[in-house]
Design a protein around this motif. Structure first.
Motif, PDB file in Angstrom:
ATOM      1  N   ARG A   1       0.813  -1.215   0.000  1.00  0.00           N
ATOM      2  CA  ARG A   1       0.000   0.000   0.000  1.00  0.00           C
ATOM      3  C   ARG A   1       0.846   1.264   0.000  1.00  0.00           C
ATOM      4  O   ARG A   1       0.297   2.362   0.081  1.00  0.00           O
ATOM      5  CB  ARG A   1      -0.910  -0.011   1.228  1.00  0.00           C
ATOM      6  CG  ARG A   1      -1.934  -1.115   1.225  1.00  0.00           C
ATOM      7  CD  ARG A   1      -2.628  -1.242   2.569  1.00  0.00           C
ATOM      8  NE  ARG A   1      -3.252  -0.007   2.983  1.00  0.00           N
ATOM      9  CZ  ARG A   1      -4.487   0.375   2.644  1.00  0.00           C
ATOM     10  NH1 ARG A   1      -5.212  -0.418   1.847  1.00  0.00           N
ATOM     11  NH2 ARG A   1      -4.994   1.501   3.066  1.00  0.00           N
TER      12      ARG A   1
ATOM     13  N   HIS B   1       0.243   3.824  -2.870  1.00  0.00           N
ATOM     14  CA  HIS B   1      -1.077   4.442  -2.812  1.00  0.00           C
ATOM     15  C   HIS B   1      -1.069   5.670  -1.902  1.00  0.00           C
ATOM     16  O   HIS B   1      -1.800   6.643  -2.156  1.00  0.00           O
ATOM     17  CB  HIS B   1      -2.103   3.416  -2.328  1.00  0.00           C
ATOM     18  CG  HIS B   1      -3.470   3.992  -2.110  1.00  0.00           C
ATOM     19  ND1 HIS B   1      -4.284   4.389  -3.148  1.00  0.00           N
ATOM     20  CD2 HIS B   1      -4.161   4.257  -0.956  1.00  0.00           C
ATOM     21  CE1 HIS B   1      -5.420   4.867  -2.655  1.00  0.00           C
ATOM     22  NE2 HIS B   1      -5.376   4.795  -1.331  1.00  0.00           N
TER      23      HIS B   1
ATOM     24  N   SER C   1      -8.884   8.139   4.411  1.00  0.00           N
ATOM     25  CA  SER C   1      -7.849   7.115   4.231  1.00  0.00           C
ATOM     26  C   SER C   1      -6.580   7.638   4.897  1.00  0.00           C
ATOM     27  O   SER C   1      -5.846   8.447   4.321  1.00  0.00           O
ATOM     28  CB  SER C   1      -7.622   6.856   2.739  1.00  0.00           C
ATOM     29  OG  SER C   1      -6.672   5.840   2.546  1.00  0.00           O
TER      30      SER C   1
END
Length: 351
Positions: A113, A116, A228
């Motif tokens: 991740r 991202h 997020s």
């Protein structure tokens, strides 16, 4: 006929009548005192833990130089070096059993991740925010985070939140400081047990912003980032690589912790430099550890192939980190523990 004595005890019927009369009284409501929760104030930071500013922050004037002394970070007059934790604390920091159970799984998950959450060219669409103003803001936030006794993870999340928001929304120059303290508040709410209060953060800004403005900006940042927030950070990868080298028997626990402390200082310097935003946290972490091993002259340096990065990227990042430390070597010594100050000679090891 005998008259009963007034002092004689009353009959059962009389006692029952009196008891009934007592039950007819109107109930009296007791006054309730408000329950006050004991608020634990922020404890004064140990002077040994606040040796001074770091990185390039000594090149700029703090934007909150006129803030209240009770709420703003105060300059430290303590010795320049800290002391490393004792052997008992080292065992707590290096939890090898937990690393064996979950270390590789967590690393694989966050490494996947990483791209991202990695903000690239965060200032490309900012007409008023420059690399110099970003450096000035972060050079102010670094001693602020240290004054509050916050973790390095909070600082890394603050920078990540700040840069990711700059990609999405243009920010005015007069609101950039408010964005910095808002990012710090969001980061502390994720990892800190006692995050700073809004009142304290506003006091650091000399009263230039209101509580409503900070709360509104917090909602805007969370909305733009789609809530997020669990970004992989340099702090996580530093701890992972430290545990990995000790578990593999490549370094002693004490040596690995010294290298980690020095690498954390180097990484802290890189957070304020915009040129290092192009490198991923895992790449920066392994390069900071490699440079720390070189400066400490450890017998078994860290394997650079541990992170799976190309050799060209590793060498480029190492060269820039070495130049950064050479320029800010004096500032770096303010953050180093005492044992590292005695072992590490910046001028000799960087030649």
């Amino acid at each position: 006929m005998v008259t009963p004595c007034p002092t004689s005890p009353a009959s059962p019927a009389t006692r029952a009548g009196r008891r009934d009369n007592q039950n007819l009284r109107a109930p009296v409501k007791k006054s309730r005192r408000p329950r006050l929760r004991r608020k634990q104030p922020l404890q004064a930071l140990n002077p040994c833990l606040l040796p001074g500013d770091s990185g390039v922050c000594d090149l700029f004037e703090s934007p909150s130089s006129g803030s209240d002394a009770a709420d703003s970070p105060a300059p430290s007059t303590a010795p320049r070096c800290n002391s490393l934790p004792g052997p008992a604390q080292q065992l707590v920091q290096l939890d090898l059993q937990t690393f064996r159970d979950y270390g590789q799984t967590c690393y694989a998950f966050l490494k996947a991740r990483e791209n991202h959450f990695h903000p690239r060219e965060s200032l490309a669409r900012q007409p008023q925010v420059t690399a110099e103003s970003r450096c000035k803001l972060l050079s102010w936030l670094i001693p602020v985070h240290r004054q509050f006794g916050l973790s390095f993870e909070s600082l890394c999340l603050t920078v990540n939140t700040l840069d990711r928001f700059l990609i999405t929304t243009p920010v005015a120059a007069d609101c950039f400081q408010l964005l910095g303290v808002t990012s710090l508040l969001i980061a502390c709410k994720q990892v800190e047990v006692h995050p700073p209060r809004v009142k304290q953060l506003l006091a650091l800004c000399c009263g230039a912003f209101s509580r409503q403005q900070l709360c509104n900006l917090e909602c805007i940042v969370l909305h733009k980032l789609h809530f997020s927030l669990g970004a992989p950070t340099i702090s996580f990868f530093l701890e992972h690589f430290t545990h990995a080298r000790v578990e593999a028997g490549q370094a002693e626990a004490s040596e690995a912790l010294e290298a980690q402390a020095l690498a954390r200082g180097v990484a802290e310097l890189s957070l304020a430099d915009y040129s290092f935003t192009s490198y991923t946290p895992s790449l920066l972490a392994i390069c900071c550890l490699a440079l720390a091993d070189r400066m400490l002259q450890l017998p078994h340096p860290l394997d650079l192939g541990l992170g799976g990065h190309p050799e060209a990227a590793l060498q480029d990042c190492l060269d820039k980190l070495q130049l950064l430390v050479a320029i800010n070597g004096t500032s770096l010594t303010h953050m180093l523990p005492r044992q590292i100050c005695e072992k590490c000679r910046l001028a000799l090891s960087l030649k």
